[in-house]
Design an enzyme around this catalytic site. Structure first.
Site, PDB file in Angstrom:
ATOM      1  N   ASP A 189       0.838  -1.236  -0.022  1.00 57.37           N
ATOM      2  CA  ASP A 189       0.085   0.021   0.087  1.00 57.37           C
ATOM      3  C   ASP A 189       0.799   1.377  -0.055  1.00 57.37           C
ATOM      4  OD1 ASP A 189      -2.712   1.383   0.290  1.00 57.37           O
ATOM      5  OD2 ASP A 189      -1.782   2.103   2.225  1.00 57.37           O
ATOM      6  N   GLU A 274      -2.161  -1.441  -5.574  1.00 57.01           N
ATOM      7  CA  GLU A 274      -3.324  -0.701  -6.207  1.00 57.01           C
ATOM      8  C   GLU A 274      -3.186  -0.190  -7.475  1.00 57.01           C
ATOM      9  OE1 GLU A 274      -6.918   1.570  -4.096  1.00 57.01           O
ATOM     10  OE2 GLU A 274      -4.678   1.634  -3.049  1.00 57.01           O
ATOM     11  N   CYS A 327     -12.378  -5.285   6.743  1.00 57.83           N
ATOM     12  CA  CYS A 327     -11.506  -5.751   7.974  1.00 57.83           C
ATOM     13  C   CYS A 327     -11.081  -6.891   7.478  1.00 57.83           C
ATOM     14  CB  CYS A 327     -12.565  -6.071   9.055  1.00 57.83           C
ATOM     15  SG  CYS A 327     -11.900  -7.160  10.456  1.00 57.83           S
ATOM     16  N   CYS A 330     -12.476 -10.372   9.630  1.00 62.62           N
ATOM     17  CA  CYS A 330     -13.698 -10.865   9.388  1.00 62.62           C
ATOM     18  C   CYS A 330     -14.436 -10.697   8.106  1.00 62.62           C
ATOM     19  CB  CYS A 330     -14.769 -10.669  10.629  1.00 62.62           C
ATOM     20  SG  CYS A 330     -15.091  -8.728  10.559  1.00 62.62           S
ATOM     21  N   CYS A 346     -12.966  -3.006  14.654  1.00 61.19           N
ATOM     22  CA  CYS A 346     -13.854  -3.624  14.121  1.00 61.19           C
ATOM     23  C   CYS A 346     -14.827  -4.125  14.938  1.00 61.19           C
ATOM     24  CB  CYS A 346     -13.425  -4.711  13.001  1.00 61.19           C
ATOM     25  SG  CYS A 346     -14.711  -5.603  12.361  1.00 61.19           S
ATOM     26  N   CYS A 348     -15.740  -6.869  15.310  1.00 54.94           N
ATOM     27  CA  CYS A 348     -15.251  -8.411  15.701  1.00 54.94           C
ATOM     28  C   CYS A 348     -14.087  -8.291  17.045  1.00 54.94           C
ATOM     29  CB  CYS A 348     -14.661  -9.221  14.610  1.00 54.94           C
ATOM     30  SG  CYS A 348     -13.088  -8.592  13.866  1.00 54.94           S
ATOM     31  N   ASP A 355      -3.154   1.609   7.103  1.00 56.17           N
ATOM     32  CA  ASP A 355      -2.402   1.175   6.080  1.00 56.17           C
ATOM     33  C   ASP A 355      -1.923  -0.389   6.125  1.00 56.17           C
ATOM     34  OD1 ASP A 355      -2.291   3.906   5.418  1.00 56.17           O
ATOM     35  OD2 ASP A 355      -0.688   4.297   6.525  1.00 56.17           O
TER      36      ASP A 355
END
Length: 398
Positions: A189, A274, A327, A330, A346, A348, A355
Site C-alpha cells: 500500500d 493498487e 476488515c 472478518c 472492527c 469483531c 495502512d
C-alpha cells in the site's frame, strides 16, 4: 522457468571535447527540426484526411536536404534524423492505438536533447565508442562493466537540463535470469506519511527528497526569476542552477526506488499493488507536490519490468476496491473511514492500523485474482468478505 532474452540499456556519463559537444549540439538541433517538420507535414495531411507514414516522411527528408534553407541537415549524421522519423511514427501509432495523446512539437528550451545512433553510425571496439562524424572516441566514465562480449545495437546520446552528458548503450544482457521460485507474496500500500506499507506490517519511510532541497530550490528559482527573460548568459546560468537542484532530487529519488523495487522482487514471488491513476490524483492542488515527490508511477513501472526480468508476478487490484475500510480479519465493510483516522477497531474486536490493513486486503484480493482469475470489484454489501467477478481470460494471439 525459461530465461527470456532481455535487452537492457546501460547508461554512462561522458565528457565531450569542445568539438564533440558542438557536433552533438548541432545534431540535437537537426533532430528537433526534422521531427517538427515531419509532424507539421503529417498534421497538415491529417486535416485533409490523408495518411502520411514513415516512408513518405523519409522521402520528404531527402527533399528537405536538397533545399538551400535546410542544407545544413547534411552536416550531421543522417541516422539520428531517420531515427527521429521512426520515433514520430511510433508516437502516431500509439495515438491511433489510444495509448497516448497526439504528438506535440519539440521545444528548443524544454524538450529533451537526444540523438539515437544505430550500428551503421557508431563504432564500438575495445571498450571505446566513436560516433559518426567524430574522429575521437567519447570520454566515457565506465561506472559499471557491460556484459561480457556485449555489442550495442543502439546508442543514445543525451544532455540533461543541468548540462550533464550521457550515453546509453542498448545491449542484450545474458546475466538477467529468472530467480528461484519463492513461496512468498506481499501486499503493498503506497502512501505519503509512509512511502510503502507492506502486508507483513513493515513500513518504509517516505524520504521526501524534494522537501529536503526545497530551500535550495526556492533560492535558485528566485535568482532565475530576477534575470531578464531571453537567451542571455545570466539567465542560462540561473536556469542551469535550478536544473541541477532538480537533477539532485531526481537522482536520489530514482536510486531509492531502485533499491526498494529490487528488494521486493528478490524477496517475493507475487507482489500486489493498487491500480492508482496518479495522473488524475496530481490534479489535487493540495497533494500534487507530495504525490509527485513520492513518484508512485515510477515505483510501479520499475516493479513491473523487474518482475518481468526475474520471473515474478505483479498484480494490480482495482483502485475502487475498499482495501482500507474492509476488515482483514472478518470481512466487515465500514460505511465511512475518513483519511484522518489512522487506526480503527472492527465490531469483531480487531484493532487495525489503516495502512497495514489495506496492504493485507490487497494481498488477499491479489491472490484471489491470481488463483481464480477473478476481477476484484468494490463491495457494495455489508459483511461477507470481498466480492469478486469472474472475468473472461484474455484472448491469446496465435
Amino acid at each position: 522457468m525459461k530465461a527470456i532474452p532481455v535487452k537492457r540499456a546501460f547508461k554512462y556519463r561522458f565528457y565531450p571535447t569542445d568539438a564533440q559537444a558542438a557536433e552533438l549540439s548541432r545534431t540535437f538541433g537537426c533532430v528537433r527540426k526534422v521531427y517538427n517538420l515531419a509532424l507539421a507535414a503529417r498534421t497538415e495531411a491529417w486535416t485533409r484526411q490523408e495518411r502520411v507514414n514513415y516512408i513518405q516522411t523519409s522521402a520528404m527528408l531527402t527533399a528537405w536536404k536538397k533545399t538551400e534553407e535546410l542544407a545544413y541537415l547534411n552536416e550531421v549524421s543522417s541516422v539520428p534524423l531517420q531515427q527521429a522519423l521512426r520515433h514520430l511514427q511510433t508516437a502516431f501509432t500509439n495515438f491511433f492505438g489510444k495509448r497516448a495523446r497526439y504528438p506535440r512539437f519539440k521545444s528548443r528550451k524544454k524538450s529533451r536533447k537526444s540523438a539515437e545512433y544505430t550500428t551503421s553510425a557508431f563504432r564500438f571496439r575495445d571498450g571505446k565508442l566513436t560516433l559518426a562524424k567524430m574522429a575521437e572516441p567519447l570520454d566515457i566514465v565506465w561506472s559499471r562493466p557491460l556484459p561480457e562480449g556485449a555489442q550495442p545495437s543502439t546508442v543514445t546520446v543525451s544532455q540533461d537540463a543541468a548540462g550533464r552528458w550521457y550515453v546509453s548503450l542498448l545491449v542484450e544482457d545474458p546475466t538477467v535470469q529468472p530467480l528461484p521460485a519463492a513461496g512468498t507474496a506481499v501486499g503493498v500500500d503506497v502512501g505519503l506519511d509512509h512511502l510503502l506499507t507492506l502486508s507483513t506490517g513493515e513500513k518504509v519511510a517516505n524520504p521526501r527528497h524534494e522537501r529536503r532541497d526545497r530551500t535550495r530550490l526556492a533560492k535558485a528559482q528566485r535568482q532565475l526569476a530576477r534575470t531578464a527573460k531571453g537567451d542571455g548568459a545570466n539567465r542560462r546560468k540561473a536556469r542551469e542552477k535550478v536544473a541541477k537542484v532538480y537533477a539532485r532530487i531526481a537522482d536520489r529519488r530514482r536510486d531509492h526506488l531502485h533499491k526498494l523495487t529490487t528488494r521486493l522482487v528478490r524477496e517475493n514471488q507475487t507482489i500486489v499493488i493498487e491500480d492508482l491513476t496518479v495522473r488524475n490524483m496530481v490534479k489535487n492542488s493540495r497533494l500534487a507536490r507530495a504525490i509527485s515527490d513520492a513518484a508512485w508511477a515510477d515505483f510501479r513501472s520499475m516493479l513491473e519490468y523487474k518482475a518481468h526480468w526475474y520471473g515474478r508476478e505483479v498484480i494490480a487490484v482495482d483502485r475502487w476496491f475498499p482495501s482500507s475500510k474492509l476488515c482483514s480479519a472478518c470481512g466487515t465493510l465500514r460505511d465511512k473511514l475518513p483519511l484522518n483516522v489512522r487506526t480503527w477497531t472492527c465490531d469483531c474486536g480487531t484493532t487495525h492500523d489503516r495502512d497495514v490493513n489495506a496492504a493485507k486486503n490487497l494481498k488477499a484480493a491479489g491472490l484471489a485474482v491470481s488463483v481464480w482469475g477473478a476481477g476484484v470489484r468494490p463491495q457494495l454489501s455489508s459483511p461477507g468478505g470481498q466480492s469478486a467477478m469472474k472475468q473472461k481470460s484474455p484472448r491469446r494471439e496465435p
